[in-house]
Write a protein that holds these residues in place. Structure first.
Motif, short mmCIF file in Angstrom:
data_model
loop_
_atom_site.label_atom_id
_atom_site.label_comp_id
_atom_site.label_asym_id
_atom_site.label_seq_id
_atom_site.Cartn_x
_atom_site.Cartn_y
_atom_site.Cartn_z
N ASP A 42 0.83 -1.19 0.00
CA ASP A 42 0.00 0.00 0.00
C ASP A 42 0.88 1.25 0.00
OD1 ASP A 42 -2.30 -1.50 0.05
OD2 ASP A 42 -2.53 -1.41 2.24
N PRO A 43 0.47 2.29 -0.75
CA PRO A 43 1.26 3.52 -0.79
C PRO A 43 1.34 4.19 0.58
CG PRO A 43 -0.28 3.42 -2.63
CD PRO A 43 -0.63 2.28 -1.71
N GLY A 44 2.30 5.12 0.69
CA GLY A 44 2.56 5.75 1.97
C GLY A 44 1.53 6.77 2.40
N VAL A 45 0.79 7.33 1.45
CA VAL A 45 -0.26 8.30 1.77
C VAL A 45 -1.53 7.92 1.02
CG1 VAL A 45 1.42 10.14 2.19
CG2 VAL A 45 0.38 9.92 -0.07
N ILE A 178 12.98 9.17 -2.18
CA ILE A 178 12.36 10.43 -1.77
C ILE A 178 11.62 10.26 -0.45
CG2 ILE A 178 10.51 12.07 -2.34
CD1 ILE A 178 11.38 11.76 -5.30
N ARG A 179 10.87 9.16 -0.32
CA ARG A 179 10.14 8.92 0.94
C ARG A 179 11.11 8.78 2.11
NH1 ARG A 179 7.28 5.45 -2.53
NH2 ARG A 179 8.17 3.59 -1.55
N HIS A 180 12.21 8.07 1.90
CA HIS A 180 13.21 7.91 2.96
C HIS A 180 13.83 9.26 3.34
CE1 HIS A 180 13.89 3.41 1.81
NE2 HIS A 180 12.81 3.59 2.53
N ARG A 181 14.10 10.08 2.33
CA ARG A 181 14.66 11.41 2.60
C ARG A 181 13.68 12.26 3.40
NH1 ARG A 181 18.87 13.63 0.19
NH2 ARG A 181 20.22 12.26 -1.03
N LEU A 182 12.42 12.23 3.01
CA LEU A 182 11.42 13.01 3.73
C LEU A 182 11.28 12.53 5.17
CD1 LEU A 182 8.78 13.25 0.88
CD2 LEU A 182 9.98 15.20 1.90
N HIS A 203 1.35 19.70 4.54
CA HIS A 203 0.47 18.69 5.09
C HIS A 203 1.22 17.64 5.92
CE1 HIS A 203 -3.14 20.10 2.94
NE2 HIS A 203 -2.29 20.44 1.99
N GLY A 204 2.53 17.80 6.09
CA GLY A 204 3.30 16.89 6.92
C GLY A 204 3.29 15.46 6.43
N LEU A 205 3.37 15.26 5.12
CA LEU A 205 3.31 13.92 4.56
C LEU A 205 4.67 13.23 4.63
CD1 LEU A 205 1.21 14.67 1.33
CD2 LEU A 205 0.39 14.04 3.62
N TYR A 206 4.64 11.91 4.74
CA TYR A 206 5.84 11.04 4.71
C TYR A 206 6.76 11.27 5.91
CZ TYR A 206 4.33 10.40 -0.13
OH TYR A 206 3.60 10.14 -1.26
N ARG A 207 6.23 11.79 6.99
CA ARG A 207 7.08 12.01 8.17
C ARG A 207 7.09 10.77 9.06
NH1 ARG A 207 10.13 15.95 6.29
NH2 ARG A 207 8.96 17.81 5.77
#
Length: 207
Positions: A42-45, A178-182, A203-207
């Motif tokens: 499943d995607p991260g957001v 990118i997700r890991h960097r975020l 929106h504080g995504l991928y934190r």
């Protein structure tokens, strides 16, 4: 049709879409986020957030369309069903293309209803020149007598062909990286459109 999770959409996705639009002289490229991707976790957001990022990333780019049809459909986001819905809209004589990356192409024979994909559209493989993998026997059988060498040959029919296409930029950007960097607070500048980066931060995504 250029599908994917777009988790998040990045400059590699968008540049590939622009170059596909130019190389094949397409009327438009529909970028279609998967709601329930059948081939990965499943995607991260949420689907809605990924669609919003796609829209702000595309902005006013000519020829690119953020298409929400998979978000409006229940169940797994099978490409064959998506192509069928596009075929219903554009008719039997429209020349429809499904563009996929090289890695996805190597697994195409394991997709849901792979023969139906060619009944509904042409398949264009975005090549990776540094990879010369031998094709599995089932994939060779699936694409037998379908491959053509030029866009002109591909578009002599509404569907059924296969074209391998090298794009000029070949931007090696990874959504996973990118997700890991975020998540770790590192910079994603110049990997994403500025509007997408701002949306993620707001929106504080991928934190």
């Amino acid at each position: 049709m250029l599908g994917g999770t777009f988790d998040p959409v990045h400059l590699g996705h968008l540049r590939s879409a622009v170059e596909l639009h130019e190389a094949l002289a397409l009327d438009r490229v529909h970028l279609i986020p998967a709601n329930m991707p059948p081939h990965r976790e499943d995607p991260g957001v949420s689907s809605e957030q990924r669609l919003t990022m796609l829209k702000v990333g595309i902005g006013d780019t000519p020829g690119l369309v953020a298409d929400d049809r998979e978000l409006r459909r229940d169940g797994p986001s099978y490409s064959s069903d998506t192509l069928a819905s596009l075929r219903e809209v554009f008719g039997t004589q429209a020349r429809i293309v499904m563009a996929i990356g090289h890695d996805a192409f190597l697994k195409l024979d394991s997709w849901h209803q792979p023969e139906r994909l060619f009944e509904l559209a042409h398949v264009v493989v975005i090549e990776r020149p540094d990879h010369q993998d031998s094709l599995p026997a089932a994939l060779r059988s699936l694409i037998e007598k379908r491959e053509v060498a030029t866009p002109q040959a591909l578009f002599t029919a509404p569907a059924g062909g296969l074209l391998r296409l090298s794009l000029p930029s070949r931007m090696a950007i990874s959504a996973t990286d990118i997700r890991h960097r975020l998540a770790s607070g590192r910079s994603v500048r110049y990997l994403l459109p500025d509007a997408v980066e701002r949306h993620i931060q707001t929106h504080g995504l991928y934190r």
